[in-house]
Design an enzyme around this catalytic site. Sequence first.
Site, PDB file in Angstrom:
ATOM      1  N   GLU A 198      -5.401   5.454  -0.282  1.00 22.58           N
ATOM      2  CA  GLU A 198      -3.965   5.128  -0.382  1.00 22.58           C
ATOM      3  C   GLU A 198      -3.250   5.369   0.942  1.00 22.58           C
ATOM      4  O   GLU A 198      -2.266   4.684   1.251  1.00 22.58           O
ATOM      5  CB  GLU A 198      -3.308   5.948  -1.501  1.00 22.58           C
ATOM      6  CG  GLU A 198      -3.739   5.551  -2.906  1.00 22.58           C
ATOM      7  CD  GLU A 198      -5.040   6.213  -3.359  1.00 22.58           C
ATOM      8  OE1 GLU A 198      -5.686   6.932  -2.551  1.00 22.58           O
ATOM      9  OE2 GLU A 198      -5.410   6.022  -4.534  1.00 22.58           O
TER      10      GLU A 198
ATOM     11  N   PHE B 148      -3.436  14.224 -17.703  1.00 22.17           N
ATOM     12  CA  PHE B 148      -4.436  13.823 -16.712  1.00 22.17           C
ATOM     13  C   PHE B 148      -3.773  12.975 -15.614  1.00 22.17           C
ATOM     14  O   PHE B 148      -3.082  12.000 -15.894  1.00 22.17           O
ATOM     15  CB  PHE B 148      -5.563  13.022 -17.388  1.00 22.17           C
ATOM     16  CG  PHE B 148      -6.599  12.563 -16.394  1.00 22.17           C
ATOM     17  CD1 PHE B 148      -7.365  13.481 -15.682  1.00 22.17           C
ATOM     18  CD2 PHE B 148      -6.777  11.208 -16.137  1.00 22.17           C
ATOM     19  CE1 PHE B 148      -8.299  13.053 -14.745  1.00 22.17           C
ATOM     20  CE2 PHE B 148      -7.714  10.773 -15.196  1.00 22.17           C
ATOM     21  CZ  PHE B 148      -8.475  11.704 -14.500  1.00 22.17           C
ATOM     22  N   GLN B 149      -3.981  13.363 -14.408  1.00 23.64           N
ATOM     23  CA  GLN B 149      -3.425  12.705 -13.222  1.00 23.64           C
ATOM     24  C   GLN B 149      -1.899  12.633 -13.243  1.00 23.64           C
ATOM     25  O   GLN B 149      -1.311  11.675 -12.767  1.00 23.64           O
ATOM     26  CB  GLN B 149      -4.059  11.320 -13.008  1.00 23.64           C
ATOM     27  CG  GLN B 149      -5.542  11.443 -12.668  1.00 23.64           C
ATOM     28  CD  GLN B 149      -6.160  10.169 -12.144  1.00 23.64           C
ATOM     29  OE1 GLN B 149      -5.786   9.072 -12.557  1.00 23.64           O
ATOM     30  NE2 GLN B 149      -7.113  10.308 -11.242  1.00 23.64           N
TER      31      GLN B 149
ATOM     32  N   LYS C 228       3.619   4.666 -17.589  1.00 23.90           N
ATOM     33  CA  LYS C 228       2.696   3.651 -18.082  1.00 23.90           C
ATOM     34  C   LYS C 228       3.259   2.915 -19.308  1.00 23.90           C
ATOM     35  O   LYS C 228       3.075   1.700 -19.451  1.00 23.90           O
ATOM     36  CB  LYS C 228       1.351   4.310 -18.419  1.00 23.90           C
ATOM     37  CG  LYS C 228       0.214   3.307 -18.495  1.00 23.90           C
ATOM     38  CD  LYS C 228      -1.127   4.019 -18.553  1.00 23.90           C
ATOM     39  CE  LYS C 228      -2.266   3.025 -18.681  1.00 23.90           C
ATOM     40  NZ  LYS C 228      -3.570   3.693 -18.739  1.00 23.90           N
TER      41      LYS C 228
ATOM     42  N   MET D 248      -5.759  15.501  23.186  1.00 25.18           N
ATOM     43  CA  MET D 248      -4.429  16.009  23.518  1.00 25.18           C
ATOM     44  C   MET D 248      -4.330  17.516  23.285  1.00 25.18           C
ATOM     45  O   MET D 248      -3.692  18.238  24.064  1.00 25.18           O
ATOM     46  CB  MET D 248      -3.366  15.259  22.702  1.00 25.18           C
ATOM     47  CG  MET D 248      -1.952  15.573  23.110  1.00 25.18           C
ATOM     48  SD  MET D 248      -1.654  15.263  24.870  1.00 25.18           S
ATOM     49  CE  MET D 248      -0.960  13.622  24.817  1.00 25.18           C
TER      50      MET D 248
END
Length: 565
Positions: free
Chosen positions: A54, A116-117, A166, A479
Site C-alpha cells: 500500500e 479482525f483487521q 463494509k 547521507m
Amino acid sequence: MATQRINGSEAVIKSLLAEGVDTIFGYPGGAIMPIYDALYDYDQEVTHYLTRHEQGAIHAAEGYAKVTGKVGVCFATSGPGATNLITGLADALIDSIPLVCISGQVASPLLGTDAFQESDVVGISLPVTKWNYQVTHAEEIPEAIAKAFHIALTGRPGPVLIDIAKDAQFAQIDFEYKKCTKIRSYLPEYPVDPFQVKAAADIINEAKKPIVLFGHGVVLGGAEAELKEFVEKTGIPAAWTLLGLSALPSEHPLNVGMLGMHGNYGPNIKTNEADVVIAIGMRFDDRVTGKVAAYARQAKIVHLEVDPAEINKIIHADAPVLGNAKKSLRMLIDNVAPNSHQEWLNEFRACDKIEYEKVISHDIHPKKVGLTMGEVVRIASEKTNNDAILVTDVGQQQMIASRYFKFTQSRSNVTSGGLGTMGYGLPAAMGAKIGRPDRTVFSMSGDGGFQMTIQELGTISQYNLDVKIIILNNNFLGMVRQWQQLFFEKRYSFTEMKNPDFVGIAKAYGLASQKVTSRDQLEGAIQEMLDHNGPYVLEVVVEQEDNVFPMIPTGASISDILLEP
Ligand SMILES: Cc1ncc(C[n+]2csc(CCOP(=O)(O)OP(=O)(O)O)c2C)c(N)n1
C-alpha cells in the site's frame, strides 16, 4: 442527473468517475472487497494498478498527482492496509499533494470491538490528512467523495482519506452525484487584496538587491508563466526550493539555483545580502533558512502565499500577499516597474564560478577513478535534452540529482521534500510514468532507499511501465554516513550495507538490467537504457565515501555555507 439504485461500492466507483478519475492505485483485502468487486465491471472506464504494497500505491498516487496536477487516488483495505498508507499521507500533507485515499473498514456494528483487521484509521490519520471521514451509511458516499475532491485540490492541496465501513459498501442507495464547490467555513483561497499587492510592489520597485525565492506553490498554483514574466519584467534573480525546482527552466538567465542545505553557494550567500526577499509559494522550511535568527535579517520580506498559516510562521513578512500565486503574481506584474539588476546578477554568477571550481567540476566531470553520482546525473540529463521527468528518492542522490539535473518544463521534478521519505522514489516514478506516458521518466535511488520499496519492480514488470531506473550504489546509507563522517568523527554506526545482486533481482522480475562499475561503461549503458523499449534497471557503483557539498551544517547560518569539509 436522474437517480440510480446501486450499492455503496458502485456508488464509490461512479463518484470517482464523476470526478474524472481514470487511474487508481491500490491493494485489495477483506474490508474493501465489495468496492473491488464493483471495480471489476468498470475496467473500460478506469485503470487500476495493483502495487506490491500500500505504501507503493500511495507514493505512486503522489507521483501521478505531481506530474499531472490531478488528484491521485488510491485504495487500501482496513487494518494493515490502511496503516500502510500513513507514511504516504504524511508525505503528501507536508508536500501539499492532492490525494483521495479510500480505505475499507470493518462493518459498522463491529466498530470498536477489535474486530479482525479493525484499526482506527480515522484517528491514526487525523494529523496527516487535510480532511478525513468515516462513512457508516451508504447514503453518505457521494457527498463524502465530492467533498474529498474539493478539499484535496483547492487552496493549499493535500491528502484526504475516506474510510468506508463494509456494510455501507453493500447497502443499496439512490445514487445521485453533485460536485462540491463550497463548504461552510472552509475558505481555501482568499481573494487577492490589491492593497497588499500595492504594498509589495512599492517595496519591490525600491529594491536595489532583490531576490526571488520560489517554491512548490508556484507549481501547485499553475503560476509558472507568471513567475517567468515577473522575473523578466523586474530583472530579479530567482532561486528555488527543492519543490520549486523545474517551475522555471534551469537555463533561464535569471535562474540562480537552489536554496538551502545542499543548494547553491550564490543564492544562499546572497539571501543574506539582499535588500528585498520576495518569497513566492514557499514556506521557509528549516532546510532552506538554516539558523532563522541569522536569516535575511537585513531584508524586507515580501511573501506571496495561499495558506494564511504560513505567513509569519517562521519569517515575519513586511508585505504579505495572501492568495493563489498565479493571481497574486498577475496583479503584482501590473504594479511593478520594468527593471534590471545586472550588477547584482553578476554577483551571483561570480559565486557560481567559485562553486564550479571548488565543487561542481569535480562532481560532474571528475578526474578521479571512482564514479560520482554527479556525472551519472549529468549524462542522464544531457542524453534526454534536459527534458525528462526526474523522480528521486531521499539522501545524497536526491541532492546531487536536484543540483545537476536540468529541466525545461514544469512538473518534471518529483521528490519527497518535507518528509524525506526513503522508498518514495521507485513507486512515485511508476505513478509519474502512468501520468505522463509520453515523457521519459527516470527513477533515481540510493541502494538503501531502493530496497525500501524494491518490490514495486513487480508492478513495473506486470504493467510494463517504461521507467528508467538508476540505482546509485555506494554500499552505504550515504547521507547518514556523510553526517557521521563530518559530525560524528567518522563513527560509521550501522550505515554500511551488504547489498543484493540488483541486476539478478531485476532479471528475476523479468526486467532488462545492467551494472556499471567504471567510467568507460557509463555513457553507453545510459544510452542502452534509453534505447531499450520498456523498463530498465541500471545499477551504477559509485564512490563509497563521496560527500554532497556545498553544505550548511544544521543550526548554522546560510552565510556559513561550506564549499568543502
Ligand atoms: C524512511 C526513512 N528512514 C530513514 C531515513 C533517514 N535517512 C535519510 S538519508 C538516508 C540514507 C539514504 O541512503 P541511500 O538510500 O543509500 O541513498 P544515498 O544517501 O546513499 O544516496 C537515511 C537513512 C529517511 N529519510 N527515511
